[in-house]
Design an enzyme around this catalytic site. Structure first.
Site, short mmCIF file in Angstrom:
data_model
loop_
_atom_site.label_atom_id
_atom_site.label_comp_id
_atom_site.label_asym_id
_atom_site.label_seq_id
_atom_site.Cartn_x
_atom_site.Cartn_y
_atom_site.Cartn_z
N CYS A 162 -110.80 -11.66 60.51
CA CYS A 162 -110.31 -12.50 59.41
C CYS A 162 -110.83 -12.05 58.04
O CYS A 162 -110.09 -12.10 57.05
CB CYS A 162 -110.65 -13.97 59.66
SG CYS A 162 -109.80 -14.61 61.13
N ASP B 108 -113.37 -19.70 58.04
CA ASP B 108 -113.38 -19.96 59.49
C ASP B 108 -114.76 -20.01 60.17
O ASP B 108 -114.94 -19.45 61.26
CB ASP B 108 -112.53 -18.90 60.22
CG ASP B 108 -111.14 -18.75 59.63
OD1 ASP B 108 -110.71 -19.62 58.88
OD2 ASP B 108 -110.48 -17.74 59.96
N LYS C 286 -105.13 -22.91 59.08
CA LYS C 286 -104.18 -21.80 59.15
C LYS C 286 -104.07 -21.28 60.57
O LYS C 286 -104.92 -21.58 61.42
CB LYS C 286 -104.62 -20.67 58.20
CG LYS C 286 -105.96 -20.03 58.58
CD LYS C 286 -106.37 -18.98 57.58
CE LYS C 286 -107.72 -18.37 57.93
NZ LYS C 286 -107.74 -17.59 59.17
#
Length: 195
Positions: free
Chosen positions: A114, A15, A81
């Protein structure tokens, strides 16, 4: 813990996206990209799979240009995602099983969300996450350090780029060692002149 080798490892880049990256310290982000470049170059040389994720790209934007440049010409898989922890995404888990690699080298952002949640998910599924401390980032130093502490307490190995590079190369004198050594010297010179 199993020692990471080219045959049992995978490089995961989580990410590093445009809108999210604007909230980061830009000097730290540049260093993180430098470390990811070293890891991705070695992964490409040693045929270690590279796996890139993007969190809700419609809202957070695509992967930033420096990472796109690093991956240009390299073979890698990618996945969009919605789950913060990668392992909460069925598509991620399906791809991970196909790779058949137990040691997951974890890089990206943010360390306390994350990265940490992915490390937890990997541990739950009997993978060994190696969280690369100088290749992950959070908006604030407290969150960064807290994320690393939480990951370590959960059972992740918290390491650094240089240690991993040498673990994966295992010996000197190879063409790969010469290439990575040159990149290391270049990044060291760059960081010294930017102080």
């Amino acid at each position: 813990m199993v020692n990471p080798t080219p045959k049992n490892s995978l490089l995961l880049i989580i990410d590093i996206q445009e809108k999210l990256s604007r909230a980061m310290d830009q000097a730290v982000l540049a260093r993180v990209c430098t470390q990811i470049n070293l890891l991705a170059t070695l992964a490409d040389e040693l045929k270690i799979p590279i796996f890139l994720t993007e969190q809700y790209p419609e809202g957070l934007g695509p992967t930033i240009e420096p990472i796109k440049k690093i991956l240009a010409g390299k073979k890698y898989d990618s996945l969009s995602k919605l789950a913060f922890g990668c392992c909460e995404d069925a598509g991620f888990n399906k791809k991970l099983k196909i790779f058949r690699r137990k040691n997951i080298i974890v890089t990206g952002m943010e360390t306390h969300v994350c990265i940490y949640l992915t490390a937890l998910g990997l541990l739950k599924q009997k993978y060994q996450p190696f969280v690369v401390s100088d290749a992950v980032i959070s908006r604030e130093k407290f969150y960064y350090q807290n994320g690393l502490d939480l990951a370590r307490q959960a059972g992740a190995v918290v390491t650094n780029t240089e240690t991993l590079l040498f673990q994966l190369m295992a010996k000197s004198g190879t063409p790969t060692f010469k290439k990575i050594s040159a990149l290391l010297k270049e990044s060291l010179l760059r960081s010294t002149t930017n102080r």
